[in-house]
Design an enzyme around this catalytic site. Structure first.
Site, mmCIF file in Angstrom:
data_model
loop_
_atom_site.group_PDB
_atom_site.id
_atom_site.type_symbol
_atom_site.label_atom_id
_atom_site.label_comp_id
_atom_site.label_asym_id
_atom_site.label_seq_id
_atom_site.Cartn_x
_atom_site.Cartn_y
_atom_site.Cartn_z
ATOM 1 N N ARG A 49 36.580 42.602 45.684
ATOM 2 C CA ARG A 49 36.447 41.560 44.446
ATOM 3 C C ARG A 49 35.315 41.847 43.393
ATOM 4 N NH1 ARG A 49 41.401 40.135 42.038
ATOM 5 N NH2 ARG A 49 40.122 39.075 40.646
ATOM 6 N N ALA A 50 35.487 42.061 42.738
ATOM 7 C CA ALA A 50 33.441 42.431 41.724
ATOM 8 C C ALA A 50 33.488 40.597 40.852
ATOM 9 C CB ALA A 50 33.849 42.953 40.353
ATOM 10 N N GLU A 59 39.499 42.397 51.508
ATOM 11 C CA GLU A 59 40.488 42.121 49.544
ATOM 12 C C GLU A 59 40.140 40.893 48.469
ATOM 13 O OE1 GLU A 59 42.785 41.238 46.105
ATOM 14 O OE2 GLU A 59 42.223 39.518 47.850
ATOM 15 N N ASN A 60 39.005 39.841 49.482
ATOM 16 C CA ASN A 60 37.900 39.074 48.038
ATOM 17 C C ASN A 60 37.010 39.439 48.112
ATOM 18 O OD1 ASN A 60 39.730 37.202 47.314
ATOM 19 N ND2 ASN A 60 39.681 35.774 49.007
ATOM 20 N N GLY A 80 46.671 37.808 46.492
ATOM 21 C CA GLY A 80 47.225 38.142 45.119
ATOM 22 C C GLY A 80 47.655 36.735 44.596
ATOM 23 N N GLU A 81 47.036 35.919 45.464
ATOM 24 C CA GLU A 81 46.757 34.882 44.330
ATOM 25 C C GLU A 81 46.285 34.483 43.187
ATOM 26 O OE1 GLU A 81 45.170 29.902 46.345
ATOM 27 O OE2 GLU A 81 44.650 31.629 47.048
#
Length: 300
Positions: free
Chosen positions: A135-136, A131-132, A97-98
């Site tokens: 991400r698209a 998680e990264n 969640g950065e």
């Protein structure tokens, strides 16, 4: 005279990669589940009590998008809580969640909703990378570095990484091989001037040849398909007959050519199919052990 369309031997070569790389039943890798414990429901934590994730693999945050997210947070708040772990008395470290954390700071917020989890450094690293990768908007070079780090630090195979992130195994291999491209090419991919498709097409080139090719591709604004044809012309110059030789050169069988092109795109390596009346050989060139391992994995 039978044509390539009616000759069953030729037709077999035209079935694509399935005829050369037999499919295998999907294997679900046995990966140990990340042992994280949710300690409670989302709570509001002071932004100043949260430290940046030292294992963050993202290196580029679009400032315009951060500004837009900050405006949205000012208007409606943070919709999805961030995930943190406790590292001291009233001190926390980001896990995921950065962007929301940075945008909240931009928006002048004092607190942010967060879920506290129990995770050691190794689990934090794995959660952040996975998680990264899901991400698209992660650029191809960042994805390659993240996959390489999963492989190096967690000893995961490409098949396990593909299963964990929902990507194709061959795609995982290509992302990792992007890191072999010259720095000039990698920077153009990071900036978005060259796409993943452009970079993948250049994997068959090395060093200065790849840099020169990238410069020409950018100058001529070539599409991915045009780039693939251009690169194939560089690595197979003999396939382009001189004008005075055209009358004497027999046209290459389209099925063989298509199979060869598919293999090169699939593996990111130079491939040559030598075919005579349905018999011949497939030659795959590799430059290092990683390339060889990719070939073995593809062949099962």
């Amino acid at each position: 005279m039978p044509t390539a369309t009616h000759d069953p031997k030729r037709r077999a070569l035209g079935k694509g990669l399935e005829s050369l790389l037999p499919s295998r039943p999907a294997v679900v890798p046995q990966i140990a589940a990340t042992a994280v414990e949710v300690l409670g429901k989302p709570i509001d934590l002071p932004l100043d009590s949260i430290e940046r994730n030292p294992y963050q693999t993202r290196t580029h945050f679009d400032e315009t998008q951060l500004d837009e997210l900050a405006q949205s947070i000012s208007a409606t708040g943070v919709v999805q809580p961030i995930v943190v772990k406790k590292i001291g008395e009233d001190r926390y470290q980001l896990i995921t969640g950065e962007r929301r954390w940075l945008a909240s700071r931009k928006a002048g917020e004092k607190t942010i909703p967060a879920v506290i989890r129990s995770a050691n450094d190794e689990q934090t690293l794995e959660m952040t990378i996975v998680e990264n990768l899901q991400r698209a908007d992660l650029n191809p070079i960042e994805q390659g570095k993240a996959f390489e780090r999963l492989s190096r630090e967690f000893k995961l195979t490409q098949e396990q990484m593909a299963y964990r992130t929902g990507k194709d195994r061959a795609t995982v291999g290509n992302f990792i091989r992007l890191l072999r491209l010259p720095e000039f090419v990698q920077k153009k991919v990071e900036s978005g001037e060259l796409s993943f498709g452009h970079a993948r097409a250049m994997l068959a080139l090395e060093g200065d040849a790849a840099t020169s090719a990238a410069q020409k591709i950018l100058a001529l604004n070539l599409s991915v398909r045009q780039t693939e044809n251009y690169v194939q012309g560089l690595i197979n110059p003999e396939s382009k007959p001189k004008p005075e030789q055209k009358k004497d050169v027999q046209p290459e069988d389209p099925n063989v050519r298509e199979a060869q092109d598919q293999l090169q795109r699939k593996l990111g390596l130079k491939v040559r199919i030598e075919d005579k009346h349905g018999k011949g050989k497939v030659v795959i060139e590799y430059a290092n052990v990683e390339d060889f391992d990719a070939i073995i994995a593809a062949l099962g």
